[in-house]
Design a protein around this motif. Sequence first.
Motif, PDB file in Angstrom:
ATOM      1  N   THR A  43       1.021  -1.049   0.013  1.00  0.00           N
ATOM      2  CA  THR A  43       0.013  -0.059   0.201  1.00  0.00           C
ATOM      3  C   THR A  43       0.879   1.381   0.068  1.00  0.00           C
ATOM      4  O   THR A  43       1.961   1.292   0.763  1.00  0.00           O
ATOM      5  CB  THR A  43      -1.031   0.026   1.228  1.00  0.00           C
ATOM      6  OG1 THR A  43      -1.804   0.955   1.100  1.00  0.00           O
ATOM      7  CG2 THR A  43      -0.229   0.322   2.350  1.00  0.00           C
ATOM      8  N   LEU A 110      -3.152  17.159   2.773  1.00  0.00           N
ATOM      9  CA  LEU A 110      -3.178  15.969   2.115  1.00  0.00           C
ATOM     10  C   LEU A 110      -2.280  15.655   1.007  1.00  0.00           C
ATOM     11  O   LEU A 110      -1.781  16.898   0.524  1.00  0.00           O
ATOM     12  CB  LEU A 110      -4.521  15.552   1.735  1.00  0.00           C
ATOM     13  CG  LEU A 110      -5.675  16.108   2.705  1.00  0.00           C
ATOM     14  CD1 LEU A 110      -7.055  16.232   2.012  1.00  0.00           C
ATOM     15  CD2 LEU A 110      -5.923  15.070   3.873  1.00  0.00           C
ATOM     16  N   THR A 115      -5.036  12.110  -2.377  1.00  0.00           N
ATOM     17  CA  THR A 115      -6.240  12.962  -2.882  1.00  0.00           C
ATOM     18  C   THR A 115      -7.059  12.315  -3.882  1.00  0.00           C
ATOM     19  O   THR A 115      -8.117  12.037  -4.254  1.00  0.00           O
ATOM     20  CB  THR A 115      -6.417  14.232  -2.677  1.00  0.00           C
ATOM     21  OG1 THR A 115      -5.708  14.853  -1.330  1.00  0.00           O
ATOM     22  CG2 THR A 115      -7.467  15.166  -2.594  1.00  0.00           C
ATOM     23  N   VAL A 117      -6.700   9.803  -5.608  1.00  0.00           N
ATOM     24  CA  VAL A 117      -7.391   8.416  -5.868  1.00  0.00           C
ATOM     25  C   VAL A 117      -8.553   8.271  -5.218  1.00  0.00           C
ATOM     26  O   VAL A 117      -9.222   7.312  -5.198  1.00  0.00           O
ATOM     27  CB  VAL A 117      -6.287   7.231  -5.358  1.00  0.00           C
ATOM     28  CG1 VAL A 117      -5.001   7.246  -6.194  1.00  0.00           C
ATOM     29  CG2 VAL A 117      -5.972   7.408  -3.826  1.00  0.00           C
ATOM     30  N   GLY A 120     -11.501  14.184  -4.161  1.00  0.00           N
ATOM     31  CA  GLY A 120     -10.958  15.494  -3.567  1.00  0.00           C
ATOM     32  C   GLY A 120     -11.885  16.595  -3.703  1.00  0.00           C
ATOM     33  O   GLY A 120     -11.975  17.472  -4.512  1.00  0.00           O
ATOM     34  N   TYR A 377     -18.892   8.896  -0.170  1.00  0.00           N
ATOM     35  CA  TYR A 377     -17.481   9.015  -0.565  1.00  0.00           C
ATOM     36  C   TYR A 377     -16.510   8.291   0.201  1.00  0.00           C
ATOM     37  O   TYR A 377     -16.503   8.172   1.453  1.00  0.00           O
ATOM     38  CB  TYR A 377     -17.459  10.564  -0.266  1.00  0.00           C
ATOM     39  CG  TYR A 377     -16.148  11.631  -0.701  1.00  0.00           C
ATOM     40  CD1 TYR A 377     -15.722  11.267  -1.967  1.00  0.00           C
ATOM     41  CD2 TYR A 377     -15.389  11.991  -0.044  1.00  0.00           C
ATOM     42  CE1 TYR A 377     -14.380  11.633  -2.441  1.00  0.00           C
ATOM     43  CE2 TYR A 377     -14.297  12.483  -0.185  1.00  0.00           C
ATOM     44  CZ  TYR A 377     -13.739  12.398  -1.518  1.00  0.00           C
ATOM     45  OH  TYR A 377     -12.492  13.125  -1.848  1.00  0.00           O
TER      46      TYR A 377
HETATM   47  C1  LIG Z   1      -8.197  16.588   8.376  1.00  0.00           C
HETATM   48  C2  LIG Z   1      -8.706  15.956   7.216  1.00  0.00           C
HETATM   49  C3  LIG Z   1      -9.378  16.815   6.311  1.00  0.00           C
HETATM   50  C4  LIG Z   1      -9.804  16.203   5.080  1.00  0.00           C
HETATM   51  N1  LIG Z   1     -10.340  17.074   4.150  1.00  0.00           N
HETATM   52  C5  LIG Z   1     -10.673  16.699   2.859  1.00  0.00           C
HETATM   53  C6  LIG Z   1     -11.191  17.558   2.005  1.00  0.00           C
HETATM   54  O1  LIG Z   1     -11.172  18.817   2.330  1.00  0.00           O
HETATM   55  N2  LIG Z   1     -11.569  17.046   0.878  1.00  0.00           N
HETATM   56  C7  LIG Z   1     -11.452  15.814   0.557  1.00  0.00           C
HETATM   57  O2  LIG Z   1     -11.829  15.231  -0.588  1.00  0.00           O
HETATM   58  N3  LIG Z   1     -11.157  14.729   1.427  1.00  0.00           N
HETATM   59  C8  LIG Z   1     -10.598  15.296   2.626  1.00  0.00           C
HETATM   60  N4  LIG Z   1      -9.952  14.393   3.537  1.00  0.00           N
HETATM   61  C9  LIG Z   1      -9.962  13.256   3.234  1.00  0.00           C
HETATM   62  C10 LIG Z   1      -8.611  12.743   2.413  1.00  0.00           C
HETATM   63  O3  LIG Z   1      -8.774  13.241   1.175  1.00  0.00           O
HETATM   64  C11 LIG Z   1      -8.491  11.292   2.300  1.00  0.00           C
HETATM   65  O4  LIG Z   1      -8.381  10.558   3.231  1.00  0.00           O
HETATM   66  C12 LIG Z   1      -7.060  11.109   1.507  1.00  0.00           C
HETATM   67  O5  LIG Z   1      -7.283   9.703   1.014  1.00  0.00           O
HETATM   68  C13 LIG Z   1      -6.097  11.502   2.376  1.00  0.00           C
HETATM   69  O6  LIG Z   1      -4.838  11.456   1.460  1.00  0.00           O
HETATM   70  P1  LIG Z   1      -3.384  11.351   2.383  1.00  0.00           P
HETATM   71  O7  LIG Z   1      -2.293  11.742   1.608  1.00  0.00           O
HETATM   72  O8  LIG Z   1      -3.315  11.563   3.623  1.00  0.00           O
HETATM   73  O9  LIG Z   1      -3.389   9.761   2.090  1.00  0.00           O
HETATM   74  P2  LIG Z   1      -3.311   8.197   2.910  1.00  0.00           P
HETATM   75  O10 LIG Z   1      -4.297   8.508   4.193  1.00  0.00           O
HETATM   76  O11 LIG Z   1      -1.761   8.142   3.264  1.00  0.00           O
HETATM   77  O12 LIG Z   1      -3.582   7.418   1.625  1.00  0.00           O
HETATM   78  C14 LIG Z   1      -5.169   7.398   1.635  1.00  0.00           C
HETATM   79  C15 LIG Z   1      -5.353   6.211   0.488  1.00  0.00           C
HETATM   80  O13 LIG Z   1      -4.982   6.477  -0.591  1.00  0.00           O
HETATM   81  C16 LIG Z   1      -3.756   5.606  -1.014  1.00  0.00           C
HETATM   82  N5  LIG Z   1      -2.692   6.382  -1.687  1.00  0.00           N
HETATM   83  C17 LIG Z   1      -2.010   7.325  -1.024  1.00  0.00           C
HETATM   84  N6  LIG Z   1      -1.007   7.976  -1.861  1.00  0.00           N
HETATM   85  C18 LIG Z   1      -1.163   7.221  -3.031  1.00  0.00           C
HETATM   86  C19 LIG Z   1      -0.469   7.245  -4.143  1.00  0.00           C
HETATM   87  N7  LIG Z   1       0.576   8.047  -4.255  1.00  0.00           N
HETATM   88  N8  LIG Z   1      -0.927   6.385  -5.198  1.00  0.00           N
HETATM   89  C20 LIG Z   1      -1.901   5.478  -4.767  1.00  0.00           C
HETATM   90  N9  LIG Z   1      -2.441   5.322  -3.645  1.00  0.00           N
HETATM   91  C21 LIG Z   1      -2.175   6.380  -2.753  1.00  0.00           C
HETATM   92  C22 LIG Z   1      -3.443   4.964   0.230  1.00  0.00           C
HETATM   93  O14 LIG Z   1      -2.881   3.635  -0.209  1.00  0.00           O
HETATM   94  C23 LIG Z   1      -4.731   4.846   0.925  1.00  0.00           C
HETATM   95  O15 LIG Z   1      -5.641   3.812   0.464  1.00  0.00           O
HETATM   96  C24 LIG Z   1      -9.890  14.774   4.837  1.00  0.00           C
HETATM   97  C25 LIG Z   1      -9.105  14.079   5.782  1.00  0.00           C
HETATM   98  C26 LIG Z   1      -8.716  14.554   6.993  1.00  0.00           C
HETATM   99  C27 LIG Z   1      -8.452  13.582   7.974  1.00  0.00           C
END
Ligand SMILES: Cc1cc2nc3c(=O)[nH]c(=O)nc-3n(C[C@H](O)[C@H](O)[C@H](O)COP(=O)(O)OP(=O)(O)OC[C@H]3O[C@@H](n4cnc5c(N)ncnc54)[C@H](O)[C@@H]3O)c2cc1C
Length: 420
Positions: A43, A110, A115, A117, A120, A377
């Motif tokens: 992952t 983020l 995002t 994937v 967003g 979502y």
């Molecule tokens: C405080 C907070 C605010 C948020 N605000 C928003 C918002 O405004 N809008 C919105 O849409 N969402 C929001 N989210 C949700 C967020 O977009 C998702 O949880 C997103 O997947 C998190 O991205 P991350 O970089 O933290 O990834 P991670 O939590 O590290 O990964 C999330 C998922 O994506 C996969 N992944 C990560 N990077 C990659 C990559 N490079 N290639 C393939 N797969 C990958 C991981 O394996 C995992 O399954 C928020 C979440 C939090 C906790």
Amino acid sequence: MSTPDDDFGHLVHRTPARVVRAERTEDVVAAVTGARADGLRLTARGAGHSVYGRSQVDGGVVVDVTGLRRVEAPRDGRVTVAAGATWRAVVEETLPRGLLPPVLPDYLDLTVGGTVVVGGVGGTTHALGVTSDHVLGLEVVTGAGEVRTCSPTESPELFDAVRGGLGQVGVVTEVTLGLVEAPAHARRHTITCPDLPTMLADARVLLADGRWDHLQGAILPTPDGWRYTLEGAELFSDKADDVLDGIEGTVQTCTVTHAELLSRLEPLETALRGLGAWGNPHPWLTTFLGDAAADDVLPRLLDRTDPADLGRFGRVALSPIRAGAITTPLVRTPGGGDLFALNLLRFPADDAETARRLVADNRAAYELVRAAGGVLYPVSALPMSAADWAAHFGERFPALAAARAAHDPDGLMTPGYEVF
Ligand SMILES: Cc1cc2nc3c(=O)[nH]c(=O)nc-3n(C[C@H](O)[C@H](O)[C@H](O)COP(=O)(O)OP(=O)(O)OC[C@H]3O[C@@H](n4cnc5c(N)ncnc54)[C@H](O)[C@@H]3O)c2cc1C
């Protein structure tokens, strides 16, 4: 940042066999090739802001992509960034040049890859869709260990399986995003409505005439009951129009810089960190509900939601979105008209039993939304079976399954979503 056996949800904990810190695409290739050779699942992990173990893997390989953080200088209306870069880093590079991606998530810390994937959602989603709608090209290391580029015209089937595809076919290593002009200032309007029907009426007026560049809403728990609010912003360089016709709620207006508008969640994060509550469990539920079902479903959802379960800083986010604004095929929306992003953003006490109860409650709330034609979502905290995901992706599922079979033949990728 949380450890690889944890995430922002603090609800699921899985211990990997190893963690690879990638700084270049070749590091990701080596990690995938090594995982295949050892028969381990893999992952990617960005900022770890998912809330239900989605970036974790039991006994497998976690590829930390936060070292892939290069942001190139914008050129020809686009910017190319490494997938582990945060949106904050993108904004810091582009906004001083008067440019921004058309859609940014509300929370800028983020990663771009994590995002796109999922989709967003952000302040301009009501008109312009999700971040993944504005991706022009991708570099991906597939589950087969191949470095592939894709776009709407180059390997579109891979492009459409990665955007919104929950990491099921590969690790995104590079993202090219379209850019639009970004005015320097914003008139920010906060509307307080006396009740839900007024909030819905104002949201519909503002969505229909598109007068504002940002439009979102939230129903807030207060000691005196729910408070119904909408937030809009008009971006401007010289002078704002300040059109407030047709709005029934009470409007408060102020002028901020565009950068301040984009940092609007920082006071909430600071307050929660100050209380020591930022690190509490986050049993969040995020959905899309069709507008036609809103008047019936929302009162029922509010009736069954105990404000105490949202916590003092929690909210029911309720943001209108225009029909057709979201175009990424795998980002599912209720068909047939305008819709709302409807999220239970819970910040309850740090208590494992409460967290477990609220994860179960998310399922019941999801079923209420789903029975009315709504969809998940996917960044939500609730168990989803493979059958649930197949139903979720619906007519798009065969294309995702075919891309998975073609690009991840050993089925390594991103087991945390439990799609396959
Ligand atoms: C405080 C907070 C605010 C948020 N605000 C928003 C918002 O405004 N809008 C919105 O849409 N969402 C929001 N989210 C949700 C967020 O977009 C998702 O949880 C997103 O997947 C998190 O991205 P991350 O970089 O933290 O990834 P991670 O939590 O590290 O990964 C999330 C998922 O994506 C996969 N992944 C990560 N990077 C990659 C990559 N490079 N290639 C393939 N797969 C990958 C991981 O394996 C995992 O399954 C928020 C979440 C939090 C906790």
